[in-house]
Structure formats: C-alpha cells, structure tokens
Design a protein around this motif. Structure first.
Motif, mmCIF file in Angstrom:
data_model
loop_
_atom_site.group_PDB
_atom_site.id
_atom_site.type_symbol
_atom_site.label_atom_id
_atom_site.label_comp_id
_atom_site.label_asym_id
_atom_site.label_seq_id
_atom_site.Cartn_x
_atom_site.Cartn_y
_atom_site.Cartn_z
ATOM 1 N N LEU A 12 -48.534 20.608 58.611
ATOM 2 C CA LEU A 12 -48.753 21.544 59.712
ATOM 3 C C LEU A 12 -49.675 22.677 59.279
ATOM 4 C CD1 LEU A 12 -45.100 21.708 61.099
ATOM 5 C CD2 LEU A 12 -47.085 20.820 62.337
ATOM 6 N N GLN A 13 -49.448 23.224 58.096
ATOM 7 C CA GLN A 13 -50.311 24.299 57.592
ATOM 8 C C GLN A 13 -51.740 23.806 57.412
ATOM 9 O OE1 GLN A 13 -49.754 27.407 57.278
ATOM 10 N NE2 GLN A 13 -47.600 27.792 56.855
ATOM 11 N N ASN A 14 -51.907 22.615 56.872
ATOM 12 C CA ASN A 14 -53.246 22.088 56.636
ATOM 13 C C ASN A 14 -53.984 21.815 57.942
ATOM 14 O OD1 ASN A 14 -52.669 22.158 53.906
ATOM 15 N ND2 ASN A 14 -52.151 19.976 53.766
ATOM 16 N N VAL A 20 -51.095 28.969 63.007
ATOM 17 C CA VAL A 20 -49.652 29.026 62.764
ATOM 18 C C VAL A 20 -49.220 30.486 62.751
ATOM 19 C CG1 VAL A 20 -47.790 28.542 61.145
ATOM 20 C CG2 VAL A 20 -49.643 26.881 61.450
ATOM 21 N N ALA A 21 -48.494 30.914 63.786
ATOM 22 C CA ALA A 21 -47.973 32.285 63.817
ATOM 23 C C ALA A 21 -46.707 32.400 62.982
ATOM 24 C CB ALA A 21 -47.693 32.709 65.259
ATOM 25 N N SER A 22 -45.905 31.343 62.989
ATOM 26 C CA SER A 22 -44.670 31.331 62.208
ATOM 27 C C SER A 22 -44.256 29.891 61.986
ATOM 28 C CB SER A 22 -43.563 32.092 62.948
ATOM 29 O OG SER A 22 -42.313 31.919 62.314
ATOM 30 N N LEU A 23 -43.743 29.603 60.799
ATOM 31 C CA LEU A 23 -43.270 28.266 60.467
ATOM 32 C C LEU A 23 -42.004 28.416 59.633
ATOM 33 C CD1 LEU A 23 -43.922 25.223 60.717
ATOM 34 C CD2 LEU A 23 -45.137 25.402 58.546
ATOM 35 N N GLU A 29 -34.219 21.561 60.396
ATOM 36 C CA GLU A 29 -35.160 21.509 61.511
ATOM 37 C C GLU A 29 -36.325 22.455 61.263
ATOM 38 O OE1 GLU A 29 -32.855 22.496 64.929
ATOM 39 O OE2 GLU A 29 -31.951 20.504 65.087
ATOM 40 N N VAL A 30 -37.502 22.040 61.687
ATOM 41 C CA VAL A 30 -38.714 22.849 61.516
ATOM 42 C C VAL A 30 -39.102 23.447 62.858
ATOM 43 C CG1 VAL A 30 -41.144 22.840 60.852
ATOM 44 C CG2 VAL A 30 -39.506 21.409 59.616
ATOM 45 N N THR A 31 -39.360 24.750 62.871
ATOM 46 C CA THR A 31 -39.776 25.448 64.089
ATOM 47 C C THR A 31 -41.152 26.060 63.870
ATOM 48 O OG1 THR A 31 -37.490 25.976 64.685
ATOM 49 C CG2 THR A 31 -39.231 27.262 65.748
ATOM 50 N N LEU A 32 -42.070 25.721 64.752
ATOM 51 C CA LEU A 32 -43.433 26.244 64.716
ATOM 52 C C LEU A 32 -43.644 27.165 65.906
ATOM 53 C CD1 LEU A 32 -46.473 26.208 63.794
ATOM 54 C CD2 LEU A 32 -46.730 24.182 65.265
ATOM 55 N N VAL A 33 -44.119 28.376 65.643
ATOM 56 C CA VAL A 33 -44.437 29.333 66.703
ATOM 57 C C VAL A 33 -45.937 29.545 66.714
ATOM 58 C CG1 VAL A 33 -44.059 31.661 67.615
ATOM 59 C CG2 VAL A 33 -42.204 30.470 66.417
ATOM 60 N N ARG A 82 -40.610 38.453 76.110
ATOM 61 C CA ARG A 82 -39.263 38.123 76.604
ATOM 62 C C ARG A 82 -39.080 36.633 76.846
ATOM 63 N NH1 ARG A 82 -36.519 40.321 82.300
ATOM 64 N NH2 ARG A 82 -34.859 38.748 82.357
ATOM 65 N N PHE A 83 -40.082 35.982 77.412
ATOM 66 C CA PHE A 83 -39.936 34.583 77.814
ATOM 67 C C PHE A 83 -40.723 33.658 76.888
ATOM 68 C CE2 PHE A 83 -39.356 37.040 81.733
ATOM 69 C CZ PHE A 83 -38.116 36.580 82.127
ATOM 70 N N ALA A 84 -40.125 32.509 76.588
ATOM 71 C CA ALA A 84 -40.786 31.508 75.751
ATOM 72 C C ALA A 84 -40.544 30.127 76.330
ATOM 73 C CB ALA A 84 -40.266 31.574 74.319
ATOM 74 N N ALA A 85 -41.508 29.246 76.091
ATOM 75 C CA ALA A 85 -41.337 27.820 76.380
ATOM 76 C C ALA A 85 -41.155 27.116 75.041
ATOM 77 C CB ALA A 85 -42.552 27.270 77.119
ATOM 78 N N VAL A 86 -40.088 26.346 74.927
ATOM 79 C CA VAL A 86 -39.747 25.684 73.672
ATOM 80 C C VAL A 86 -39.779 24.174 73.882
ATOM 81 C CG1 VAL A 86 -38.025 25.431 71.859
ATOM 82 C CG2 VAL A 86 -38.291 27.633 73.020
#
Length: 206
Positions: A12-14, A20-23, A29-33, A82-86
């Motif tokens: 993902l980083q590559n 990548v704002a956050s990993l 589990e892996v969460t990517l923002v 406030r709101f996010a789509a996941v």
C-alpha cells in the motif's frame, strides 16, 4: 503483525505513496485513511494495481463521529471531520482484506466521490449511507433513499437525530390515505437497563 499484513502495508505504501493519510493495523485488520480529494484515484489503484488487486467491494457504510470518544475530545470540535464513508475491500487474487476510510471535508454538507464506476456493488451501499447519514456521493447516477420513505425528513442514523423522529404517519379514514403529522410522543430519556434472573451466575458451589 503477521508477515502477510506487513507485506500488504508495504504494498500500500509503495503503490499510494503520499496519498496515504493514515495506515494502521489492529486486531489483524488494516485500515487505510485517504483524503477526499484522493479517494477516487486511490480506489482505482486499489482495484487495478497488481500488488493490491482489491477486485471486490464487500460493503460501504456511513459513520457519524460526532462526540466520538471521551467528553472534550478533539472529535467534538466543529473543525474536525464528522462524517466518513468506510469501505471493506477483498482481494481474491492475494486473499487479503482492507478497510478504506474517507472523511467528508464539510460537516454541514458532507460529500465524497462515488466509487460506483470502480465497483458496481457500491450502488446500493452508497444509497444507504446517503439515506441514513446524509452523505452525498458525487457522480452517483441514482442517489435516492433506499430504506426510508421518499418523504422522510432527516437522516435517522445521525447522532443528533431525535429518537422519536420529527413526524409520524397514520391512515386517515376520512381522506382515505396515509398522512403525516407532528410527533405526538413526549420526548424522553432512554436509559438502558440490565435485567437478570435471580441467582444469575450462581454456579451452585459453596
């Protein structure tokens, strides 16, 4: 972290670099923002990059982060998103999963790009997030309510939506149709109660 998750994070980083704002990795589990401006491009890369190959979108849900965490936390600030789509993605090629989160930059009118051109299965999921949370998906060709009535007021999964709603409906025998009227239920505080049977948990040991 397992070697498989380490490889996924490195891929993902590559592949995404500065997008990548956050990993983070937690509970296996892996969460990517990612930022809203990068959402569509990142989604396309996640699907098509040979080292990622997330061919299948399993789910998209809306999240309301109002008053998230402890009282006085930074999430309560008006300036915080406030709101996010996941989204939850699956790679059949590599047999791994990913959680993708994108925050809408405007709390008063939350908008993110639609990923229906990338994954067809996003269609009804995005309609549900729009219906229940009021998140708009730019580029969605049929963004309308899917669970509530077409004349429904508000978005019932928002944390500031009243428990009893804004209006109630009933059948009017004189007009011979369903009518809407102001809610007649008095507002009340709902306090969860735990009811246990007598001697609950007693193993019978002396």
């Amino acid at each position: 972290m397992s070697a498989k998750l380490e490889r996924l994070c490195q891929n993902l980083q590559n592949a995404l670099g500065a997008r990548v704002a956050s990993l983070t990795t937690a509970l296996g589990e892996v969460t990517l923002v990612v930022a809203a401006a990068d959402y569509s491009a990142v989604a396309m890369t996640l699907r098509d990059h040979p080292d990622l190959r997330f061919e299948q979108l399993m789910d998209i849900c809306g999240v309301d982060y109002a008053a998230f965490g402890e009282v006085g936390s930074a999430w309560q600030a008006k300036s915080e998103p406030r709101f996010a789509a996941v989204s939850h993605l699956l790679s059949l090629t590599h047999n791994w999963r990913l959680r993708l989160r994108v925050f809408a930059p405007d709390n008063d009118f939350p908008v993110v790009d639609s990923v229906t051109p990338i994954w067809n299965s996003a269609n009804w999921f995005e309609r549900e997030a729009f219906d229940l949370f009021g998140i708009m998906f730019s580029g969605h060709t049929d963004l309308r309510r899917i669970l509530t009535d077409y004349g429904f007021i508000g978005h019932p999964f928002r944390k500031d939506f009243p428990i009893s709603g804004y209006v109630e409906m009933r059948y009017d025998p004189e007009q011979k149709r369903v009518v809407y009227q102001p809610v007649s239920i008095e507002p009340r505080e709902v306090t969860p109660r735990i009811i246990r049977e007598e001697n609950y948990g007693d193993t019978g040991r002396g």
